[in-house]
Design a protein around this motif. Structure first.
Motif, mmCIF file in Angstrom:
data_model
loop_
_atom_site.group_PDB
_atom_site.id
_atom_site.type_symbol
_atom_site.label_atom_id
_atom_site.label_comp_id
_atom_site.label_asym_id
_atom_site.label_seq_id
_atom_site.Cartn_x
_atom_site.Cartn_y
_atom_site.Cartn_z
ATOM 1 N N THR A 24 0.841 -1.193 0.000
ATOM 2 C CA THR A 24 0.000 0.000 0.000
ATOM 3 C C THR A 24 0.881 1.250 0.000
ATOM 4 N N VAL A 25 0.628 2.130 -0.975
ATOM 5 C CA VAL A 25 1.342 3.409 -1.052
ATOM 6 C C VAL A 25 0.378 4.503 -0.622
ATOM 7 N N THR A 26 0.774 5.285 0.363
ATOM 8 C CA THR A 26 -0.069 6.362 0.877
ATOM 9 C C THR A 26 0.478 7.721 0.424
ATOM 10 N N GLY A 27 -0.342 8.757 0.595
ATOM 11 C CA GLY A 27 0.075 10.100 0.227
ATOM 12 C C GLY A 27 -0.549 10.552 -1.074
ATOM 13 N N THR A 28 0.036 11.565 -1.698
ATOM 14 C CA THR A 28 -0.475 12.106 -2.953
ATOM 15 C C THR A 28 0.625 12.089 -4.002
ATOM 16 N N MET A 29 0.242 11.806 -5.229
ATOM 17 C CA MET A 29 1.217 11.734 -6.305
ATOM 18 C C MET A 29 1.797 13.109 -6.620
ATOM 19 N N GLY A 30 1.019 14.158 -6.367
ATOM 20 C CA GLY A 30 1.496 15.504 -6.649
ATOM 21 C C GLY A 30 2.708 15.899 -5.825
ATOM 22 N N SER A 31 2.918 15.225 -4.696
ATOM 23 C CA SER A 31 4.061 15.561 -3.844
ATOM 24 C C SER A 31 5.319 14.781 -4.209
ATOM 25 N N PHE A 32 5.217 13.894 -5.194
ATOM 26 C CA PHE A 32 6.366 13.058 -5.549
ATOM 27 C C PHE A 32 7.461 13.879 -6.225
ATOM 28 N N THR A 33 8.690 13.655 -5.824
ATOM 29 C CA THR A 33 9.845 14.296 -6.463
ATOM 30 C C THR A 33 10.897 13.229 -6.757
ATOM 31 N N ASN A 34 11.670 13.489 -7.797
ATOM 32 C CA ASN A 34 12.729 12.563 -8.190
ATOM 33 C C ASN A 34 14.004 13.358 -8.473
ATOM 34 N N PRO A 35 14.638 13.880 -7.416
ATOM 35 C CA PRO A 35 15.814 14.738 -7.633
ATOM 36 C C PRO A 35 17.046 13.935 -8.030
ATOM 37 N N VAL A 36 17.778 14.442 -9.023
ATOM 38 C CA VAL A 36 19.056 13.856 -9.425
ATOM 39 C C VAL A 36 20.040 14.998 -9.672
ATOM 40 N N THR A 37 21.309 14.677 -9.539
ATOM 41 C CA THR A 37 22.361 15.660 -9.772
ATOM 42 C C THR A 37 23.031 15.361 -11.106
ATOM 43 N N THR A 38 23.127 16.365 -11.965
ATOM 44 C CA THR A 38 23.709 16.180 -13.293
ATOM 45 C C THR A 38 25.236 16.191 -13.210
ATOM 46 N N LEU A 39 25.861 15.915 -14.352
ATOM 47 C CA LEU A 39 27.324 15.908 -14.418
ATOM 48 C C LEU A 39 27.910 17.290 -14.130
ATOM 49 N N LEU A 40 27.099 18.340 -14.336
ATOM 50 C CA LEU A 40 27.565 19.702 -14.097
ATOM 51 C C LEU A 40 27.277 20.179 -12.677
ATOM 52 N N GLY A 41 26.716 19.289 -11.858
ATOM 53 C CA GLY A 41 26.458 19.645 -10.473
ATOM 54 C C GLY A 41 25.105 20.260 -10.208
ATOM 55 N N ASP A 42 24.259 20.371 -11.229
ATOM 56 C CA ASP A 42 22.917 20.925 -11.032
ATOM 57 C C ASP A 42 21.973 19.834 -10.536
ATOM 58 N N THR A 43 21.102 20.184 -9.605
ATOM 59 C CA THR A 43 20.087 19.251 -9.107
ATOM 60 C C THR A 43 18.754 19.571 -9.765
ATOM 61 N N ILE A 44 18.168 18.563 -10.403
ATOM 62 C CA ILE A 44 16.896 18.743 -11.102
ATOM 63 C C ILE A 44 15.913 17.686 -10.619
ATOM 64 N N ASN A 45 14.633 17.971 -10.799
ATOM 65 C CA ASN A 45 13.565 17.037 -10.461
ATOM 66 C C ASN A 45 13.098 16.373 -11.756
ATOM 67 N N LEU A 46 13.456 15.120 -11.950
ATOM 68 C CA LEU A 46 13.124 14.429 -13.192
ATOM 69 C C LEU A 46 11.620 14.289 -13.406
ATOM 70 N N GLU A 47 10.855 14.376 -12.327
ATOM 71 C CA GLU A 47 9.406 14.221 -12.460
ATOM 72 C C GLU A 47 8.786 15.381 -13.238
ATOM 73 N N THR A 48 9.356 16.568 -13.102
ATOM 74 C CA THR A 48 8.776 17.745 -13.760
ATOM 75 C C THR A 48 9.771 18.471 -14.664
ATOM 76 N N TYR A 49 10.983 17.953 -14.770
ATOM 77 C CA TYR A 49 12.022 18.666 -15.514
ATOM 78 C C TYR A 49 11.645 18.842 -16.987
ATOM 79 N N ASN A 50 11.633 20.096 -17.446
ATOM 80 C CA ASN A 50 11.371 20.434 -18.849
ATOM 81 C C ASN A 50 10.025 19.891 -19.339
ATOM 82 N N LEU A 51 9.083 19.756 -18.427
ATOM 83 C CA LEU A 51 7.800 19.151 -18.790
ATOM 84 C C LEU A 51 7.019 20.026 -19.767
ATOM 85 N N SER A 52 7.097 21.343 -19.591
ATOM 86 C CA SER A 52 6.375 22.230 -20.507
ATOM 87 C C SER A 52 6.882 22.080 -21.934
#
Length: 414
Positions: free
Chosen positions: A158-186
């Motif tokens: 059972t997974v509780t909570g809301t999907m809207g709060s999900f984040t997937n942060p990763v650090t790129t080779l250049l040292g920037d931290t981005i959220n893959l869940e919403t990165y460049n989504l627009s």
């Protein structure tokens, strides 16, 4: 009459387009699981999962859980299934309800395909992060090239909570931290909408002309050349040139915006470290094996030889993820899925301790509704009707020894 035909043809085309578009956006909730539909011999004679542990039964969105345990690669791998020379450790779930943060076999990180050796036993672990709330059946699974997904046991999580709060942060080779869940989504939405719109314009241009019946009539009359005019050819050329230009522009602008990139990693990992099991001191010979259809029970005649220095008893038979236990010898304390656990499903005609240096022939019965529920009984209808499984023996100190068995299986209907 021709005008009516044209209108009917255009209306038919519009209806077809609406139907296809609606089907693209219709996504019903998945509730079925594939382990029951997979052939019994695939589950019995390929990968044997055991000592499985789902670290949590309930997990919140953004929290992690692990699935760990061991699997044995059956030495008598079916001839009709490609060998596991290119395999990928996976998890069977209904869509991206979790994300996989890491997989390990024998303590080695395995983000890509691996080579597995027949007859070996491996330890594994998969780290998952909860993404979408709900009740999900989470399976172990091994993808084998040429053999497809081999599904292992599954447990409800059972997974509780809301999907809207999900984040997937990763650090790129250049040292920037981005959220893959919403990165460049627009940007993703824009290009999807752009190409979809361009496609509709292309289809709409041709839909305004006579289609279906009129075109068929023209083809039958030998006037196919009259269907495409010089203006149509110019429009088609414009679409082609424009498409190539847009793709080239997109590629160049992307390279300029992201000059440092690495390709998706492929290749094959070899040399997976198997578990070094202690020397086997218990030998088992299958004299015969039958499946009694009315009783939903498999009966085996086994000759067991104990070459060790302590007495042993048979406590468990594991096949296709279903565990048959003799509660007088062994009980489960791991929270194994109830529908895959026959806590009193194993009976032995004489299960007194087998002393060191002695042999005994016994009748072993593994009975439970799981034979029918999980369609393991379908094995008797295969052209190569053989069963396979793991026998676990225990000594007085609780030490365990695993023995692999397989043999032809004969059905009985009385």
């Amino acid at each position: 009459m021709k005008l009516i035909k044209d209108k009917v043809a255009k209306l038919s085309f519009v209806a077809l387009l609406v139907t296809v578009t609606a089907a693209m956006f219709y996504a019903p909730t998945a509730s079925a699981h594939g382990e029951k539909s997979q052939a019994a011999f695939m589950r019995m004679r390929t990968i044997h999962w055991f000592d499985l542990n789902w670290s949590k039964d309930t997990v919140a969105v953004n929290d992690t859980m692990t699935i760990s345990g061991k699997f044995h690669v059956f030495a008598g791998w079916p001839e009709t299934v490609d060998k596991p020379e290119i395999s990928f450790l996976n998890i069977g779930i209904p869509g991206p309800v979790f994300i996989r943060q890491g997989s390990w076999i024998g303590g080695q990180l395995v983000p890509r395909s691996v080579t597995l050796e027949l007859g070996e036993t491996y330890e594994f672990k998969v780290l998952l992060k909860a993404r979408r709330p709900g009740d999900w059946h989470v399976h172990t699974m091994m993808n084998v090239k040429g053999g497809g997904p081999i599904i292992g046991p599954g447990k409800w999580v059972t997974v509780t909570g809301t999907m809207g709060s999900f984040t997937n942060p990763v650090t790129t080779l250049l040292g920037d931290t981005i959220n893959l869940e919403t990165y460049n989504l627009s940007n993703t939405y824009f290009w999807h909408a752009f190409w979809y719109g361009l496609g509709l314009v292309w289809v709409g241009y041709w839909a305004r002309k006579p289609i279906f019946v009129p075109r068929h009539i023209a083809m039958e009359a030998g006037k196919a050349d009259s269907l495409i005019t010089a203006g149509d050819r110019k429009v088609a050329l414009g679409f082609a040139v424009g498409t190539i230009a847009i793709v080239a522009f997109g590629m160049s602008s992307t390279n300029a915006a992201y000059p440092v990139t690495t390709p998706l990693q492929a290749g094959l990992l070899r040399g997976m470290k198997p578990i070094e099991l202690p020397a086997r001191t218990v030998n088992v010979k299958v004299e015969d094996a039958t499946y009694r259809v009315p009783g939903r029970a498999m009966q085996m005649t086994l000759t067991i030889t104990n070459n060790g220095d302590s007495a042993v008893r048979l406590g468990e038979f594991n096949t296709a993820g279903v565990r048959f236990l003799d509660p007088k010898v062994h009980t489960d304390e791991t929270g194994y899925p109830d529908d895959l656990l026959a806590e009193e499903g194993l009976s032995v005609s004489d299960n007194s301790p087998i002393a060191p240096g002695t042999s005994r022939t016994v009748q072993v019965t593994a009975s439970d509704a799981a034979w029918e529920v999980y369609r393991l009984a379908d094995l008797i209808y295969d052209p190569d009707s053989r069963f396979a499984g793991l026998l676990f023996f225990f000594d007085e100190a609780g030490n365990r020894q695993m023995v692999m068995v397989d043999a032809p299986l004969i059905p009985t209907f009385i």
